[in-house]
Write a protein that holds these residues in place. Structure first.
Motif, PDB file in Angstrom:
ATOM      1  N   SER A 288       0.818  -1.209   0.000  1.00  0.00           N
ATOM      2  CA  SER A 288       0.000   0.000   0.000  1.00  0.00           C
ATOM      3  C   SER A 288       0.853   1.260   0.000  1.00  0.00           C
ATOM      4  CB  SER A 288      -0.916   0.029   1.224  1.00  0.00           C
ATOM      5  OG  SER A 288      -1.796  -1.063   1.198  1.00  0.00           O
ATOM      6  N   PHE A 289       1.967   1.214   0.716  1.00  0.00           N
ATOM      7  CA  PHE A 289       2.845   2.374   0.793  1.00  0.00           C
ATOM      8  C   PHE A 289       4.269   1.899   1.014  1.00  0.00           C
ATOM      9  CE2 PHE A 289       1.604   1.397   5.089  1.00  0.00           C
ATOM     10  CZ  PHE A 289       2.755   1.581   5.828  1.00  0.00           C
ATOM     11  N   GLY A 290       5.223   2.795   0.777  1.00  0.00           N
ATOM     12  CA  GLY A 290       6.609   2.425   0.983  1.00  0.00           C
ATOM     13  C   GLY A 290       7.549   3.533   0.588  1.00  0.00           C
ATOM     14  N   LEU A 291       8.800   3.165   0.386  1.00  0.00           N
ATOM     15  CA  LEU A 291       9.843   4.104   0.022  1.00  0.00           C
ATOM     16  C   LEU A 291      10.708   3.470  -1.059  1.00  0.00           C
ATOM     17  CD1 LEU A 291      11.139   6.869   0.757  1.00  0.00           C
ATOM     18  CD2 LEU A 291      12.680   5.583   2.261  1.00  0.00           C
ATOM     19  N   LEU A 292      10.878   4.201  -2.148  1.00  0.00           N
ATOM     20  CA  LEU A 292      11.770   3.773  -3.218  1.00  0.00           C
ATOM     21  C   LEU A 292      13.091   4.497  -3.048  1.00  0.00           C
ATOM     22  CD1 LEU A 292      12.328   2.319  -5.949  1.00  0.00           C
ATOM     23  CD2 LEU A 292      11.460   4.400  -7.065  1.00  0.00           C
ATOM     24  N   THR A 293      14.168   3.731  -2.952  1.00  0.00           N
ATOM     25  CA  THR A 293      15.506   4.297  -2.895  1.00  0.00           C
ATOM     26  C   THR A 293      16.194   3.973  -4.209  1.00  0.00           C
ATOM     27  OG1 THR A 293      15.602   3.964  -0.502  1.00  0.00           O
ATOM     28  CG2 THR A 293      17.694   4.327  -1.636  1.00  0.00           C
ATOM     29  N   LEU A 294      16.794   4.979  -4.813  1.00  0.00           N
ATOM     30  CA  LEU A 294      17.543   4.818  -6.057  1.00  0.00           C
ATOM     31  C   LEU A 294      19.002   5.130  -5.756  1.00  0.00           C
ATOM     32  CD1 LEU A 294      15.096   6.899  -8.245  1.00  0.00           C
ATOM     33  CD2 LEU A 294      15.200   4.421  -8.115  1.00  0.00           C
ATOM     34  N   PHE A 295      19.913   4.308  -6.263  1.00  0.00           N
ATOM     35  CA  PHE A 295      21.332   4.490  -5.987  1.00  0.00           C
ATOM     36  C   PHE A 295      22.132   4.319  -7.271  1.00  0.00           C
ATOM     37  CE2 PHE A 295      25.516   2.736  -4.820  1.00  0.00           C
ATOM     38  CZ  PHE A 295      25.989   3.798  -4.070  1.00  0.00           C
ATOM     39  N   CYS A 296      22.950   5.308  -7.600  1.00  0.00           N
ATOM     40  CA  CYS A 296      23.820   5.272  -8.779  1.00  0.00           C
ATOM     41  C   CYS A 296      25.163   4.687  -8.364  1.00  0.00           C
ATOM     42  CB  CYS A 296      23.989   6.694  -9.323  1.00  0.00           C
ATOM     43  SG  CYS A 296      25.095   6.813 -10.737  1.00  0.00           S
ATOM     44  N   ARG A 297      25.590   3.634  -9.038  1.00  0.00           N
ATOM     45  CA  ARG A 297      26.816   2.919  -8.655  1.00  0.00           C
ATOM     46  C   ARG A 297      28.064   3.470  -9.347  1.00  0.00           C
ATOM     47  NH1 ARG A 297      26.987  -2.869  -9.357  1.00  0.00           N
ATOM     48  NH2 ARG A 297      28.370  -2.765  -7.570  1.00  0.00           N
ATOM     49  N   HIS A 298      28.126   4.789  -9.505  1.00  0.00           N
ATOM     50  CA  HIS A 298      29.241   5.409 -10.229  1.00  0.00           C
ATOM     51  C   HIS A 298      29.663   6.705  -9.552  1.00  0.00           C
ATOM     52  CE1 HIS A 298      28.481   2.485 -13.394  1.00  0.00           C
ATOM     53  NE2 HIS A 298      27.204   2.740 -13.176  1.00  0.00           N
ATOM     54  N   THR A 299      30.906   7.134  -9.815  1.00  0.00           N
ATOM     55  CA  THR A 299      31.423   8.362  -9.208  1.00  0.00           C
ATOM     56  C   THR A 299      31.516   9.519 -10.191  1.00  0.00           C
ATOM     57  OG1 THR A 299      33.708   7.698  -9.633  1.00  0.00           O
ATOM     58  CG2 THR A 299      32.760   7.102  -7.481  1.00  0.00           C
ATOM     59  N   SER A 300      31.130   9.296 -11.439  1.00  0.00           N
ATOM     60  CA  SER A 300      31.156  10.380 -12.422  1.00  0.00           C
ATOM     61  C   SER A 300      29.791  10.547 -13.096  1.00  0.00           C
ATOM     62  CB  SER A 300      32.262  10.155 -13.458  1.00  0.00           C
ATOM     63  OG  SER A 300      32.108   8.908 -14.094  1.00  0.00           O
ATOM     64  N   ALA A 301      28.761  10.124 -12.391  1.00  0.00           N
ATOM     65  CA  ALA A 301      27.368  10.341 -12.799  1.00  0.00           C
ATOM     66  C   ALA A 301      26.569  10.493 -11.508  1.00  0.00           C
ATOM     67  CB  ALA A 301      26.843   9.165 -13.628  1.00  0.00           C
TER      68      ALA A 301
END
Length: 143
Positions: free
Chosen positions: A38-51
């Motif tokens: 019903s509800f939650g939290l989406l976490t997005l993570f970029c696995r790079h150091t130049s983006a």
């Protein structure tokens, strides 16, 4: 509480913004439906150091043009400007731009959708000039 992860690979064509709101929304929609969330939290993570990742306006492309101009101004390219230049003149400015933005985002989720504002989109911000394959980890937690 359920936790689901997915890895998304985005192919870039060089510096610029690459919207992936649709892909993230599909992950949230499908995961919420299959796990009855019903509800939650989406976490997005970029696995790079130049983006990096940004939530930004997705209605007027002039916003992206102005942001690119701004970041080119505050972190210019050029040999001899930085100690770290072994990977080319755009590498250290890319690290600076990534440090000034973010490599992760958190977006609330309800009823199978991200609670973004009307004009908000989710973007990968590519800081290097050459094409790259960038990996984003999507993690949805919720009830």
């Amino acid at each position: 509480m359920a936790h689901v992860q997915h890895r998304l690979t985005l192919a870039t064509k060089g510096q610029g913004f690459y919207e992936f709101t649709g892909e993230a929304a599909a992950f949230v929609r499908e995961t919420s439906a299959s796990r009855n969330l019903s509800f939650g939290l989406l976490t997005l993570f970029c696995r790079h150091t130049s983006a990096s990742l940004l939530i930004q306006e997705n209605a007027d492309p002039d916003v992206q043009t102005d942001l690119l101009t701004f970041f080119r101004h505050i972190a210019p390219e050029g040999r001899g400007l930085y100690v770290h230049d072994s990977e080319g003149p755009d590498d250290m400015p890319a690290h600076i731009r990534a440090a000034l933005t973010q490599t992760h985002l958190s977006i609330p989720v309800a009823d199978g959708r991200m609670l973004l504002g009307t004009w908000q989109g989710v973007y990968l911000f590519e800081h290097r000039r050459a094409p790259h394959r960038r990996e984003i980890v999507l993690h949805l937690s919720g009830d």
